[in-house]
Motif scaffolding. Structure first.
Motif, PDB file in Angstrom:
ATOM      1  N   TRP A  34      24.405  49.855 -17.201  1.00  0.00           N
ATOM      2  CA  TRP A  34      24.853  48.499 -17.514  1.00  0.00           C
ATOM      3  C   TRP A  34      26.272  48.493 -18.077  1.00  0.00           C
ATOM      4  O   TRP A  34      27.074  47.641 -17.722  1.00  0.00           O
ATOM      5  CB  TRP A  34      23.893  47.840 -18.507  1.00  0.00           C
ATOM      6  CG  TRP A  34      22.583  47.424 -17.925  1.00  0.00           C
ATOM      7  CD1 TRP A  34      22.334  47.016 -16.651  1.00  0.00           C
ATOM      8  CD2 TRP A  34      21.327  47.388 -18.610  1.00  0.00           C
ATOM      9  NE1 TRP A  34      20.994  46.717 -16.490  1.00  0.00           N
ATOM     10  CE2 TRP A  34      20.356  46.926 -17.677  1.00  0.00           C
ATOM     11  CE3 TRP A  34      20.913  47.684 -19.913  1.00  0.00           C
ATOM     12  CZ2 TRP A  34      19.009  46.758 -18.016  1.00  0.00           C
ATOM     13  CZ3 TRP A  34      19.571  47.514 -20.251  1.00  0.00           C
ATOM     14  CH2 TRP A  34      18.638  47.059 -19.298  1.00  0.00           C
ATOM     15  N   PHE A  35      26.567  49.451 -18.947  1.00  0.00           N
ATOM     16  CA  PHE A  35      27.885  49.479 -19.594  1.00  0.00           C
ATOM     17  C   PHE A  35      28.985  49.965 -18.650  1.00  0.00           C
ATOM     18  O   PHE A  35      30.120  49.509 -18.708  1.00  0.00           O
ATOM     19  CB  PHE A  35      27.854  50.393 -20.822  1.00  0.00           C
ATOM     20  CG  PHE A  35      26.826  50.023 -21.860  1.00  0.00           C
ATOM     21  CD1 PHE A  35      26.288  48.754 -21.929  1.00  0.00           C
ATOM     22  CD2 PHE A  35      26.386  50.976 -22.792  1.00  0.00           C
ATOM     23  CE1 PHE A  35      25.338  48.421 -22.894  1.00  0.00           C
ATOM     24  CE2 PHE A  35      25.449  50.652 -23.752  1.00  0.00           C
ATOM     25  CZ  PHE A  35      24.917  49.376 -23.801  1.00  0.00           C
ATOM     26  N   HIS A  36      28.627  50.946 -17.785  1.00  0.00           N
ATOM     27  CA  HIS A  36      29.612  51.585 -16.906  1.00  0.00           C
ATOM     28  C   HIS A  36      29.029  51.708 -15.494  1.00  0.00           C
ATOM     29  O   HIS A  36      28.713  52.812 -15.032  1.00  0.00           O
ATOM     30  CB  HIS A  36      30.001  52.963 -17.453  1.00  0.00           C
ATOM     31  CG  HIS A  36      30.453  52.949 -18.877  1.00  0.00           C
ATOM     32  ND1 HIS A  36      31.700  52.490 -19.255  1.00  0.00           N
ATOM     33  CD2 HIS A  36      29.810  53.324 -20.027  1.00  0.00           C
ATOM     34  CE1 HIS A  36      31.820  52.585 -20.562  1.00  0.00           C
ATOM     35  NE2 HIS A  36      30.688  53.076 -21.054  1.00  0.00           N
ATOM     36  N   PRO A  37      28.868  50.591 -14.798  1.00  0.00           N
ATOM     37  CA  PRO A  37      28.168  50.615 -13.504  1.00  0.00           C
ATOM     38  C   PRO A  37      28.838  51.490 -12.451  1.00  0.00           C
ATOM     39  O   PRO A  37      28.135  52.119 -11.649  1.00  0.00           O
ATOM     40  CB  PRO A  37      28.170  49.137 -13.083  1.00  0.00           C
ATOM     41  CG  PRO A  37      29.239  48.477 -13.901  1.00  0.00           C
ATOM     42  CD  PRO A  37      29.290  49.232 -15.188  1.00  0.00           C
ATOM     43  N   ASP A  38      30.147  51.548 -12.432  1.00  0.00           N
ATOM     44  CA  ASP A  38      30.822  52.381 -11.434  1.00  0.00           C
ATOM     45  C   ASP A  38      30.688  53.867 -11.754  1.00  0.00           C
ATOM     46  O   ASP A  38      30.465  54.695 -10.861  1.00  0.00           O
ATOM     47  CB  ASP A  38      32.305  52.012 -11.346  1.00  0.00           C
ATOM     48  CG  ASP A  38      32.515  50.599 -10.815  1.00  0.00           C
ATOM     49  OD1 ASP A  38      31.636  50.116 -10.079  1.00  0.00           O
ATOM     50  OD2 ASP A  38      33.542  49.980 -11.162  1.00  0.00           O
ATOM     51  N   LEU A  39      30.800  54.206 -13.022  1.00  0.00           N
ATOM     52  CA  LEU A  39      30.732  55.602 -13.442  1.00  0.00           C
ATOM     53  C   LEU A  39      29.351  56.198 -13.203  1.00  0.00           C
ATOM     54  O   LEU A  39      29.218  57.389 -12.885  1.00  0.00           O
ATOM     55  CB  LEU A  39      31.114  55.717 -14.918  1.00  0.00           C
ATOM     56  CG  LEU A  39      31.217  57.116 -15.518  1.00  0.00           C
ATOM     57  CD1 LEU A  39      32.241  57.960 -14.781  1.00  0.00           C
ATOM     58  CD2 LEU A  39      31.567  57.030 -17.012  1.00  0.00           C
ATOM     59  N   PHE A  40      28.321  55.362 -13.332  1.00  0.00           N
ATOM     60  CA  PHE A  40      26.948  55.872 -13.206  1.00  0.00           C
ATOM     61  C   PHE A  40      26.209  55.223 -12.040  1.00  0.00           C
ATOM     62  O   PHE A  40      24.987  55.046 -12.089  1.00  0.00           O
ATOM     63  CB  PHE A  40      26.193  55.655 -14.517  1.00  0.00           C
ATOM     64  CG  PHE A  40      26.746  56.444 -15.669  1.00  0.00           C
ATOM     65  CD1 PHE A  40      26.586  57.818 -15.734  1.00  0.00           C
ATOM     66  CD2 PHE A  40      27.462  55.812 -16.682  1.00  0.00           C
ATOM     67  CE1 PHE A  40      27.106  58.551 -16.788  1.00  0.00           C
ATOM     68  CE2 PHE A  40      27.996  56.529 -17.739  1.00  0.00           C
ATOM     69  CZ  PHE A  40      27.821  57.913 -17.787  1.00  0.00           C
ATOM     70  N   ALA A  41      26.945  54.918 -10.991  1.00  0.00           N
ATOM     71  CA  ALA A  41      26.338  54.281  -9.825  1.00  0.00           C
ATOM     72  C   ALA A  41      25.266  55.153  -9.175  1.00  0.00           C
ATOM     73  O   ALA A  41      24.319  54.642  -8.565  1.00  0.00           O
ATOM     74  CB  ALA A  41      27.421  53.938  -8.800  1.00  0.00           C
ATOM     75  N   ASP A  42      25.387  56.466  -9.303  1.00  0.00           N
ATOM     76  CA  ASP A  42      24.445  57.389  -8.665  1.00  0.00           C
ATOM     77  C   ASP A  42      23.193  57.633  -9.493  1.00  0.00           C
ATOM     78  O   ASP A  42      22.263  58.302  -9.036  1.00  0.00           O
ATOM     79  CB  ASP A  42      25.134  58.722  -8.401  1.00  0.00           C
ATOM     80  CG  ASP A  42      25.626  59.388  -9.689  1.00  0.00           C
ATOM     81  OD1 ASP A  42      26.037  58.649 -10.615  1.00  0.00           O
ATOM     82  OD2 ASP A  42      25.588  60.629  -9.773  1.00  0.00           O
ATOM     83  N   LEU A  43      23.147  57.089 -10.693  1.00  0.00           N
ATOM     84  CA  LEU A  43      22.021  57.362 -11.599  1.00  0.00           C
ATOM     85  C   LEU A  43      20.887  56.372 -11.349  1.00  0.00           C
ATOM     86  O   LEU A  43      21.131  55.177 -11.153  1.00  0.00           O
ATOM     87  CB  LEU A  43      22.502  57.251 -13.049  1.00  0.00           C
ATOM     88  CG  LEU A  43      21.729  58.044 -14.102  1.00  0.00           C
ATOM     89  CD1 LEU A  43      21.812  59.531 -13.817  1.00  0.00           C
ATOM     90  CD2 LEU A  43      22.299  57.748 -15.488  1.00  0.00           C
ATOM     91  N   ASP A  44      19.648  56.853 -11.378  1.00  0.00           N
ATOM     92  CA  ASP A  44      18.479  56.008 -11.140  1.00  0.00           C
ATOM     93  C   ASP A  44      17.463  56.234 -12.269  1.00  0.00           C
ATOM     94  O   ASP A  44      16.631  57.145 -12.196  1.00  0.00           O
ATOM     95  CB  ASP A  44      17.844  56.338  -9.794  1.00  0.00           C
ATOM     96  CG  ASP A  44      16.728  55.374  -9.409  1.00  0.00           C
ATOM     97  OD1 ASP A  44      16.252  54.628 -10.290  1.00  0.00           O
ATOM     98  OD2 ASP A  44      16.332  55.371  -8.230  1.00  0.00           O
ATOM     99  N   PRO A  45      17.531  55.430 -13.339  1.00  0.00           N
ATOM    100  CA  PRO A  45      16.621  55.617 -14.468  1.00  0.00           C
ATOM    101  C   PRO A  45      15.150  55.495 -14.086  1.00  0.00           C
ATOM    102  O   PRO A  45      14.300  56.201 -14.662  1.00  0.00           O
ATOM    103  CB  PRO A  45      17.033  54.502 -15.438  1.00  0.00           C
ATOM    104  CG  PRO A  45      18.437  54.179 -15.073  1.00  0.00           C
ATOM    105  CD  PRO A  45      18.519  54.369 -13.598  1.00  0.00           C
ATOM    106  N   ASP A  46      14.826  54.615 -13.134  1.00  0.00           N
ATOM    107  CA  ASP A  46      13.435  54.504 -12.698  1.00  0.00           C
ATOM    108  C   ASP A  46      12.953  55.806 -12.069  1.00  0.00           C
ATOM    109  O   ASP A  46      11.821  56.247 -12.301  1.00  0.00           O
ATOM    110  CB  ASP A  46      13.273  53.348 -11.704  1.00  0.00           C
ATOM    111  CG  ASP A  46      12.952  52.031 -12.394  1.00  0.00           C
ATOM    112  OD1 ASP A  46      11.950  51.973 -13.112  1.00  0.00           O
ATOM    113  OD2 ASP A  46      13.726  51.077 -12.230  1.00  0.00           O
TER     114      ASP A  46
END
Length: 374
Positions: free
Chosen positions: A337-349
């Motif tokens: 949420w804070f850094h959507p571009d930086l962590f676009a590849d991350l999938d918390p689910d």
């Protein structure tokens, strides 16, 4: 006759060796710094916090109800969907004696003693009340040791040692270390990237236990969700305003700070506040209902005109992350949420699903997050 005597002697020796291997007295240091002698592995535990099941289920995956002989009702009331999932798979959970009370409450000592436990696990925040009631001495007189753990007061410091305590006392040390390593690796995916890139940190306000409280503005200082915000690359506006973990600031302070994101921690709290404004995030939650109930929060006076309101940057997070070893999942979601571009590849689910697949006996059900900015 001599052969028979020799055979009987060997059998008795085998029984003695087996019993000795199974029963051992060790001394551990709990989260309060107390040295406590305990017979391990423990077989009968009373939980001063029902949500301690979150760690026990990861250690006793095959039968997490087996060693729990009494617990507080908080899991049943504060996280009914998780309780029902475990009850459906392990009906024995329905037979565990349960007592009332919230996090800082005393345990029901009569129920505890009646269960003849090997050990009692208490949350660190109950320490003062327990000492005033002399429960340590009362239980000690019956050879019932008490161990303090902490997933709530300072989880960023005490989660790993608390997991290790459960692992050692349950005879599941290797599994505990596997969970700790998994948790650390998932947090490092955030912190390492932030350390390399050093992005600007957006201001964040955490609306703590939204819907449980009617008034505003309950939040976290520099611990618990406050620390999670910082690990996720945000700037918790209450960290210098609230001494300690929990507290409250006034609406004017929120408006002046002008946060770019509002994190609403909430859950299905019909047992506590029927029909309240809580957001029903949690396992298997209805995404449409989450959005409908979260839509109330931008109308709060504390948020009128702030950057978060203009951008609809209001996010809901399952409140129970504040009291479990699963905090790393919330950290990942907040980072997105804070850094959507930086962590676009991350999938918390997917991260949470992997935790379930590797460590927990129940299937993963999404529903732990919501966001108006979606």
């Amino acid at each position: 006759m001599r052969k028979l005597f020799h055979l009987l002697a060997m059998m008795m020796l085998g029984i003695f060796v087996q019993t000795s291997a199974q029963a051992e007295t060790i001394t551990v240091t709990d989260i309060a710094g107390r040295e406590v002698a305990v017979d391990v592995p423990i077989k009968r535990a009373v939980l001063g916090e029902g949500r301690q099941l979150y760690i026990i289920a990861a250690l006793d995956r095959e039968n997490p109800a087996e060693r729990i002989v009494g617990w507080r009702k908080d899991l049943i009331e504060a996280d009914p969907a998780t309780y029902q999932a475990y009850l459906a798979k392990f009906p024995a959970f329905g037979d565990i004696p349960a007592f009332e009370g919230l996090e800082q409450s005393l345990i029901d000592i009569e129920t505890t003693i009646a269960q003849k436990p090997d050990i009692v696990f208490l949350n660190l925040e109950t320490k003062r009340a327990v000492e005033e009631a002399a429960y340590i001495e009362k239980l000690g007189a019956l050879d019932i040791p008490v161990i303090y753990v902490d997933f709530r007061n300072s989880p960023e410091v005490n989660t790993e040692p608390s997991i290790r305590l459960f692992g050692k006392l349950f005879g599941k040390e290797e599994r505990a270390e596997e969970l700790i390593a998994f948790r650390a690796a998932e947090i490092a995916k955030i912190t390492d990237r932030l350390a390399n890139v050093k992005p600007e940190r957006p201001k964040v306000f955490i609306d703590r236990a939204a819907g449980f409280y009617e008034d505003c503005c309950h939040s976290f200082g520099n611990s618990n969700f406050g620390a999670m915000v910082e690990l996720a690359g945000g700037d918790n506006i209450a960290k210098d305003l609230i001494p300690g973990t929990f507290g409250q600031i006034n609406a004017e302070q929120v408006i002046v700070s002008d946060p770019a994101h509002i994190i609403v921690t909430s859950a299905m709290w019909d047992a506590y506040v029927p029909g309240g404004k809580w957001v029903p995030v949690g396992p298997g939650a209805d995404e449409k209902l989450i959005d409908e109930k979260l839509a109330f929060y931008p109308t709060r006076p504390a948020y009128l005109g702030i950057d978060a309101q203009k951008a609809k940057a209001f996010h809901a997070v399952w409140h129970q992350f504040y009291n479990s070893p699963y905090q790393f999942v919330a950290i990942q979601q907040m980072a997105k949420w804070f850094h959507p571009d930086l962590f676009a590849d991350l999938d918390p689910d997917e991260t949470f699903k992997q935790l379930h697949d590797r460590f927990l006996p129940i299937d993963y059900q999404p529903g732990y997050f919501g966001s108006l900015s979606n």
